[in-house]
Write a protein that holds these residues in place. Structure first.
Motif, short mmCIF file in Angstrom:
data_model
loop_
_atom_site.label_atom_id
_atom_site.label_comp_id
_atom_site.label_asym_id
_atom_site.label_seq_id
_atom_site.Cartn_x
_atom_site.Cartn_y
_atom_site.Cartn_z
N SER A 122 -5.58 -0.12 -5.31
CA SER A 122 -5.44 -0.72 -3.99
C SER A 122 -4.76 -2.07 -4.18
O SER A 122 -4.33 -2.41 -5.28
CB SER A 122 -6.80 -0.86 -3.30
OG SER A 122 -6.64 -1.18 -1.94
N GLY A 162 -5.45 -0.38 3.08
CA GLY A 162 -5.78 -0.35 1.65
C GLY A 162 -6.97 0.53 1.29
O GLY A 162 -7.28 0.69 0.11
N THR A 203 0.81 -1.21 0.00
CA THR A 203 0.00 0.00 0.00
C THR A 203 0.85 1.26 0.00
O THR A 203 0.49 2.28 -0.59
CB THR A 203 -0.97 0.00 1.21
OG1 THR A 203 -1.90 1.07 1.05
CG2 THR A 203 -0.23 0.15 2.52
N THR A 226 -7.86 -2.46 -8.12
CA THR A 226 -8.37 -1.70 -6.99
C THR A 226 -9.39 -2.50 -6.20
O THR A 226 -9.69 -3.66 -6.53
CB THR A 226 -8.95 -0.35 -7.47
OG1 THR A 226 -9.07 0.53 -6.38
CG2 THR A 226 -10.27 -0.54 -8.19
N ARG A 252 -9.14 3.70 0.45
CA ARG A 252 -9.02 5.06 -0.07
C ARG A 252 -10.42 5.68 -0.04
O ARG A 252 -11.39 5.02 -0.39
CB ARG A 252 -8.49 5.07 -1.51
CG ARG A 252 -7.21 4.28 -1.72
CD ARG A 252 -6.01 4.97 -1.10
NE ARG A 252 -4.79 4.23 -1.39
CZ ARG A 252 -4.28 3.27 -0.62
NH1 ARG A 252 -4.89 2.94 0.52
NH2 ARG A 252 -3.16 2.65 -0.95
#
Length: 260
Positions: free
Chosen positions: A79, A233, A63, A216, A235
């Motif tokens: 991710s 991880g 990450t 992701t 966001r």
């Protein structure tokens, strides 16, 4: 037997020299005594022997690599690929007027999820016929092909966006789960007094001509592990809501791919 000649790689040499330099600086700053150093080496040896080095790297290192590479770039933030990806997932068929259905058992347990996505380029152009690879855990929190009783490609599959870059897929709501914590990685977490939990998420990999592959994950509002994800991880732009609609859950998100 003739000895194999290995060609010098300047990039490998550059990275290795930096690695040794910073490890030496770390050892100096940490002021490890010999017993502590030996314990560290023995733990690292157990990590390798247990086959957990990829797991440890996924959780504690990847990450940070991704943040360094992409935080200031346009497009959807990537991710972790994670340790549960496998190649060769089946192409999911689609009935006219209905969403794709991710490969699953006829009696798949779990709350039905309809996920809607849109894939575009950083210039706003919809990406038609982009390949969408999707995988997730089941209602026991486990992934097929690993520790689940499910068939190898259960809750895995790939499909393609329509002419407007849209896709819609039927699956189940994923669950939060613990990373493997009975080996050296779990031992490290205990030393750090850190839990092993990851929030519930869907995995996606997008491929489109002329664009970087986007790997992701999608997370959901209200998950108790969002802010303390052991793998760091999450966001903000990858978090969406689960809504009650038509006796199931619905969620959606837009994905933006970077040009090569």
């Amino acid at each position: 037997m003739q000895k194999q000649v290995v060609k010098k790689n300047e990039r490998v040499e550059e990275v290795f020299n930096l690695f040794i330099k910073h490890v030496q600086n770390f050892l100096k700053e940490a002021k490890l005594n010999h017993e502590e150093y030996t314990n560290f080496v023995n733990w690292a040896d157990r990590l390798g022997r247990a086959g957990e080095l990829p797991l440890y790297a996924d959780v504690f290192l990847e990450t940070h690599v991704l943040r360094a590479m992409y935080t200031d770039k346009p497009g959807t933030q990537p991710s972790l690929l994670g340790p549960y990806y496998i190649e060769g997932s089946p192409e999911v068929e689609k009935e006219p007027g209905k969403p794709y259905t991710l490969t699953q058992r006829p009696d798949e347990a779990g709350e039905v999820l309809i996920f809607k996505g849109n894939v575009s380029s950083t210039d706003g152009m919809p990406l038609a016929n982009a390949k969408v690879e999707m995988w997730q855990n089941d209602n026991t929190g486990k992934y097929s092909a690993f520790d689940a009783d499910a068939p190898k490609y259960n809750l895995r599959g790939h499909f393609f966006t329509d002419e407007d870059g849209n896709f819609e897929v039927k699956s189940i709501v994923p669950l939060p789960y613990s990373i493997p914590d009975q080996g050296p990685t779990g031992e490290f977490l205990e030393y750090m007094d850190q839990h092993p939990m990851r929030p519930a998420h869907l995995h996606f990999m997008f491929e489109a001509d002329g664009h970087e592959t986007l790997i992701t994950q999608v997370f959901f509002e209200g998950d108790k592990w969002l802010e303390t994800d052991v793998a760091d991880g999450v966001r903000t732009e990858l978090v969406t809501s689960l809504e009650d609609k038509n006796n199931c859950k619905e969620a959606s998100l837009k994905f933006v791919m970077r040009r090569e």
